[in-house]
Scaffold this motif. Structure first.
Motif, PDB file in Angstrom:
ATOM      1  N   VAL A 215      17.076 -94.562  64.116  1.00  0.00           N
ATOM      2  CA  VAL A 215      16.554 -93.385  64.798  1.00  0.00           C
ATOM      3  C   VAL A 215      17.602 -92.691  65.659  1.00  0.00           C
ATOM      4  O   VAL A 215      18.521 -93.310  66.183  1.00  0.00           O
ATOM      5  N   SER A 296      13.437 -90.788  67.300  1.00  0.00           N
ATOM      6  CA  SER A 296      12.776 -90.432  66.044  1.00  0.00           C
ATOM      7  C   SER A 296      13.797 -90.463  64.918  1.00  0.00           C
ATOM      8  O   SER A 296      14.997 -90.278  65.160  1.00  0.00           O
ATOM      9  N   THR A 297      13.329 -90.693  63.701  1.00  0.00           N
ATOM     10  CA  THR A 297      14.224 -90.627  62.543  1.00  0.00           C
ATOM     11  C   THR A 297      14.540 -89.184  62.166  1.00  0.00           C
ATOM     12  O   THR A 297      15.470 -88.940  61.405  1.00  0.00           O
ATOM     13  N   ALA A 334      20.095 -89.148  64.441  1.00  0.00           N
ATOM     14  CA  ALA A 334      19.602 -90.191  63.529  1.00  0.00           C
ATOM     15  C   ALA A 334      20.643 -90.454  62.449  1.00  0.00           C
ATOM     16  O   ALA A 334      21.395 -89.559  62.054  1.00  0.00           O
TER      17      ALA A 334
END
Length: 420
Positions: A215, A296-297, A334
């Motif tokens: 991420v 977050s990815t 990411a």
């Protein structure tokens, strides 16, 4: 060609676990596992792993940032090589498996490749530093291998005032040779096996997962600035309470993350640190500083969420008659794993008749740095209880055995590709 048997892999799994527990005793602190970058116990770990590598017929060296590197060359003498590894440093009072398991399993996979006479050269790297504990910056080991070591890092100092340069020299190495740590152009990819460090696989009753990416992460400091005043004489309607403003915003952060709790848009958001001033029970808080960690990815989702949360902090402050100041401290994009290697790893799970689970990593790993240099893949093992960075960190023997079986199938597939 001799085929490893089920008994072989079970024995190897038990031996790998025992070896990790042995290495855990090589520590700066009696009774606890603490092993920071290039501290004295790293010498003991190197001696142990060097003996293992030599027994496998590997050529061994230590590069200028203290990465221990062994190269196994098959009789076929192929010029290409594939790289396996993880890190050998720890957090304070650590468990026995974070990082080290990936190194130990890499050596077991070399032994299995040797038994099979696999036509694939394998380099194993025990990265000297990943956690960032001693100098406050992570990935010193893999940064050098990936060609991303900023010379300014050499000036960082630890809590005792020792610089990175001095720590390298004290270990008997030359910081002027760091450029020579760069990964060989003959390397075609990197593979890291690591414990999940979370509860997902155990909750789903699964042993392994293929990591799709690591991420992206934003870290901020948010300050709510109000007015400190007497808790007994200031009416509620006349308060400019920084702590209640922060509390309202913290709950909003949690709610915003829960809106994105599945699929590619999943957001993880944490407020883990809070400093209130003057921090007295009978005084209204005049200022509160809190941390914000958003992961977050998908970078676009992360960036939009951070912007929304910072706007919300400003709006809450304005409505309550406060000021709000926000400072971004870190922006880490990411890092996706290589699609082709990830597909091969997924196929290895299928070929070994294990359920296929793909998931992102919420924590950083050496794989994210290596992915900037070569195609990279990563495999997670179940973490019992979801526990890591703690003495109770554990693995199950059957999971370690499964990781060896899948890793063996994966390397055999790569060997087939390399020879064509």
């Amino acid at each position: 060609m001799t085929e490893p048997t089920a008994t072989d892999t079970k024995t190897r799994a038990a031996a790998a676990i025992a070896e990790c527990r042995l290495i855990a005793t090589m520590s700066e602190e009696a009774g606890r596992t603490t092993r920071r970058f290039l501290t004295p116990p790293v010498t003991k770990v190197h001696a142990h792993l060097r003996a293992r590598m030599a027994a496998l017929g590997m050529s061994v060296r230590v590069d200028a940032v203290g990465n221990l590197r062994g190269l196994w060359q098959p009789a076929s003498g192929t010029s290409k090589r594939f790289v396996l590894g993880s890190h050998i440093d720890t957090v304070p009072d650590a468990g026995a498996f974070d990082g080290v398991l990936g190194v130990v399993l890499a050596l077991e996979l070399v032994e299995m490749a040797r038994v099979r006479s696999l036509p694939l050269a394998i380099e194993v790297i025990a990265f000297s530093e990943e956690e960032g504990v001693r100098f406050g910056v992570p990935f010193l080991g893999s940064r050098a291998v990936a060609g991303r070591f900023d010379p300014a890092l050499l000036d960082l100092r630890d809590s005792a005032g020792v610089s990175v340069t001095e720590s390298i020299r004290n270990f008997g190495l030359d910081p002027g040779e760091i450029d020579a740590a760069l990964l060989s152009d003959a390397a075609t990819g990197f593979f890291e096996i690591h414990i999940e460090q979370g509860p997902v696989l155990e909750a789903e009753g699964l042993q392994l997962a293929v990591v799709t990416g690591i991420v992206g992460q934003t870290r901020c400091e948010v300050c709510f600035l109000g007015q400190a005043n007497h808790a007994g004489t200031t009416p509620m309607a006349h308060r400019r309470d920084a702590l209640t403003a922060a509390a309202e915003w913290i709950c909003a952060v949690e709610a915003a993350a829960k809106e994105h709790n599945s699929g590619r848009d999943e957001i993880i958001a944490t407020v883990g640190k809070i400093v209130a001033e003057p921090n007295a029970g009978n005084v209204i808080a005049g200022s509160v500083r809190v941390s914000l960690d958003v992961r977050s990815t998908r970078d676009s989702v992360r960036e939009a969420t951070v912007a929304r949360l910072l706007d919300l902090a400003a709006a809450i402050a304005a409505r309550r008659g406060l000021r709000c100041e926000a400072k971004r401290q870190m922006e880490q994009p990411a890092v996706p794993m290589d699609e082709q290697l990830t597909a091969y790893l997924t196929e290895a799970l299928e070929a070994a008749d294990f359920p296929v689970r793909q998931m992102p990593s919420g924590a950083g790993h050496d794989a994210m740095v290596m992915a900037t240099r070569v195609p990279t893949a990563m495999l997670f093992l179940r973490s019992p209880g979801g526990i890591s960075h703690h003495p109770a960190e554990a693995v199950r023997e059957e999971d370690v055995e499964t990781a060896l079986i899948v890793g063996d199938v994966f390397l055999r597939r790569l060997a087939t590709i390399h020879t064509h």
